[in-house]
Scaffold this motif. Structure first.
Motif, PDB file in Angstrom:
ATOM      1  N   UNK A 278      -0.066   4.378  11.368  1.00 18.03           N
ATOM      2  CA  UNK A 278       0.327   5.705  10.901  1.00 18.03           C
ATOM      3  C   UNK A 278       0.368   5.756   9.379  1.00 18.03           C
ATOM      4  N   UNK A 279       0.726   4.641   8.750  1.00 21.14           N
ATOM      5  CA  UNK A 279       0.795   4.567   7.296  1.00 21.14           C
ATOM      6  C   UNK A 279       0.340   3.172   6.896  1.00 21.14           C
ATOM      7  N   UNK A 280      -0.859   3.051   6.380  1.00 19.25           N
ATOM      8  CA  UNK A 280      -1.491   1.759   6.151  1.00 19.25           C
ATOM      9  C   UNK A 280      -0.789   0.932   5.080  1.00 19.25           C
ATOM     10  N   UNK A 281      -0.305  -0.275   5.412  1.00 19.39           N
ATOM     11  CA  UNK A 281       0.255  -1.160   4.394  1.00 19.39           C
ATOM     12  C   UNK A 281      -0.776  -1.516   3.321  1.00 19.39           C
ATOM     13  N   UNK A 282      -2.050  -1.642   3.715  1.00 16.80           N
ATOM     14  CA  UNK A 282      -3.093  -1.943   2.735  1.00 16.80           C
ATOM     15  C   UNK A 282      -3.191  -0.845   1.688  1.00 16.80           C
ATOM     16  N   UNK A 287      -2.323   1.906  -3.590  1.00 18.89           N
ATOM     17  CA  UNK A 287      -1.693   2.964  -4.371  1.00 18.89           C
ATOM     18  C   UNK A 287      -0.755   2.380  -5.424  1.00 18.89           C
ATOM     19  N   UNK A 288       0.016   1.347  -5.034  1.00 14.27           N
ATOM     20  CA  UNK A 288       0.938   0.718  -5.976  1.00 14.27           C
ATOM     21  C   UNK A 288       0.181   0.062  -7.123  1.00 14.27           C
ATOM     22  N   UNK A 289      -0.932  -0.571  -6.810  1.00 12.71           N
ATOM     23  CA  UNK A 289      -1.732  -1.219  -7.847  1.00 12.71           C
ATOM     24  C   UNK A 289      -2.332  -0.198  -8.810  1.00 12.71           C
ATOM     25  N   UNK A 290      -2.838   0.919  -8.267  1.00 10.17           N
ATOM     26  CA  UNK A 290      -3.397   1.957  -9.135  1.00 10.17           C
ATOM     27  C   UNK A 290      -2.337   2.499 -10.079  1.00 10.17           C
ATOM     28  N   UNK A 291      -1.105   2.615  -9.554  1.00 10.73           N
ATOM     29  CA  UNK A 291      -0.009   3.096 -10.379  1.00 10.73           C
ATOM     30  C   UNK A 291       0.343   2.087 -11.468  1.00 10.73           C
ATOM     31  N   UNK A 292       0.301   0.779 -11.129  1.00 10.12           N
ATOM     32  CA  UNK A 292       0.692  -0.257 -12.081  1.00 10.12           C
ATOM     33  C   UNK A 292      -0.317  -0.409 -13.215  1.00 10.12           C
ATOM     34  N   UNK A 293      -1.612  -0.436 -12.877  1.00 16.10           N
ATOM     35  CA  UNK A 293      -2.573  -0.714 -13.941  1.00 16.10           C
ATOM     36  C   UNK A 293      -3.058   0.545 -14.660  1.00 16.10           C
ATOM     37  N   UNK A 295      -1.328   3.835 -14.238  1.00 17.25           N
ATOM     38  CA  UNK A 295      -0.370   4.931 -14.286  1.00 17.25           C
ATOM     39  C   UNK A 295      -0.699   6.081 -13.368  1.00 17.25           C
ATOM     40  N   UNK A 296      -1.563   5.817 -12.356  1.00 17.57           N
ATOM     41  CA  UNK A 296      -1.949   6.882 -11.427  1.00 17.57           C
ATOM     42  C   UNK A 296      -0.753   7.275 -10.554  1.00 17.57           C
ATOM     43  N   UNK A 297      -0.675   8.554 -10.235  1.00 19.05           N
ATOM     44  CA  UNK A 297       0.450   9.046  -9.450  1.00 19.05           C
ATOM     45  C   UNK A 297       0.430   8.475  -8.043  1.00 19.05           C
ATOM     46  N   UNK A 298       1.617   8.254  -7.513  1.00 14.81           N
ATOM     47  CA  UNK A 298       1.752   7.832  -6.114  1.00 14.81           C
ATOM     48  C   UNK A 298       2.537   8.897  -5.381  1.00 14.81           C
ATOM     49  N   UNK A 299       2.325   8.984  -4.067  1.00  7.98           N
ATOM     50  CA  UNK A 299       3.058   9.940  -3.250  1.00  7.98           C
ATOM     51  C   UNK A 299       4.265   9.239  -2.655  1.00  7.98           C
TER      52      UNK A 299
END
Length: 310
Positions: A278-282, A287-293, A295-299
């Motif tokens: 239902x919500x992919x851990x991958x 998403x977390x990596x995109x935010x870290x490197x 600054x991309x928004x996460x939901x």
């Protein structure tokens, strides 16, 4: 010809009926089906005349292994068992050793046809000795689809039935068949999703139906997708969750073992795994990596979802 059928579910029950329509005598046993003719495996063996032929059509894995083992203790030299479930071919090879030690014949049969096999026939891929297959050939002939004819009206050999090789070859062939089936269904599903995702296409079921005649991608699977869309044009009644029965995994395992590239079949198998999340851990990690490197928004997880019990 007389045959014992163990397992009278959707496949086994219809196969028994098709054989009876062809004039064969079928004695059926199932632990729970009211259609059974006898109440136990010993009763089934006792009801059959020697040399006996017993077809096992029960769920793969331990139910099949237990049934085959019990039959090996009940049957007499010269009897033959046909194992027609979706078993792993290595199980067949173990069973074959056990049966040969007791003078029994063993055939593994990959069966395709599903709920349509009663009327259309079943595609059969069998493994076993030439002698054992010859003993039960009338059964295979009754179950397989009618042979197509050439221009002169003569039946064309090979269609719907193959003696693929020694014990194990039948289920190995069915394993590869089902791996291909995974990939075909995945391709049709992806095509359907793209059609449904754009406003340009106003009649998605109609487009899919148009592919069933005159195109290189027409197939029985495509016909079944048309049928499904006719019943539910947007597939809103179905959850996007797909199980796998094992053959896809085994196909990929054998591809690795034999260094055969199978990117399409492997991808279709992994897509089924994705369907169960239902919500992919991958994708959370992505998403977390995109935010870290960057600054991309996460939901953020919605409050009601965060409150769900673990």
């Amino acid at each position: 010809m007389q045959l014992g059928m163990v397992g009278l579910g959707k496949m086994g029950g219809n196969m028994a009926e098709r054989l009876r329509r062809a004039g064969h005598e079928v004695v059926g046993y199932d632990r729970s089906s009211p259609k059974r003719d006898v109440d136990s495996l010993p009763g089934l063996v006792e009801a059959l005349s020697a040399p006996r032929v017993v077809w096992v059509m029960v769920p793969s894995g331990e139910p099949t292994r237990a049934t085959v083992k019990e039959l090996s203790e009940l049957l007499s030299p010269g009897d033959v068992v046909i194992e027609g479930g979706n078993s792993k071919y290595t199980d067949d090879q173990v069973h074959d050793v056990l049966f040969r030690e007791k003078g029994l014949g063993y055939i593994d049969a990959g069966v395709s046809g599903g709920v349509w096999g009663l009327e259309n026939g079943y595609a059969l891929m069998v493994g076993g000795s030439t002698d054992d297959v010859a003993k039960v050939q009338p059964i295979f002939d009754a179950l397989k689809p009618p042979a197509p004819q050439d221009e002169s009206g003569q039946e064309m050999p090979g269609a719907g039935f193959v003696h693929a090789g020694p014990v194990g070859a039948g289920h190995f062939s069915k394993m590869v068949h089902n791996g291909i089936e995974y990939a075909m269904m995945q391709a049709y599903g992806e095509g359907y999703e793209l059609l449904a995702a754009v406003d340009l296409i106003e009649d998605v079921p109609g487009v899919v139906a148009s592919w069933t005649q005159g195109t290189v991608i027409r197939s029985w699977l495509l016909d079944l997708l048309v049928r499904a869309l006719d019943e539910d044009p947007t597939l809103e009644k179905i959850r996007g969750y797909a199980e796998d029965s094992g053959e896809g995994r085994w196909t990929v395992e054998q591809a690795i073992e034999n260094a055969v590239p199978m990117p399409t079949i492997a991808a279709s198998l992994f897509a089924r795994f994705s369907s169960r999340q239902d919500d992919s851990p991958t994708m959370k990690a992505v998403a977390a990596l995109r935010n870290q490197f960057g600054g991309h928004a996460v939901q953020a997880v919605r409050a009601q979802e965060a409150e769900k019990p673990a």
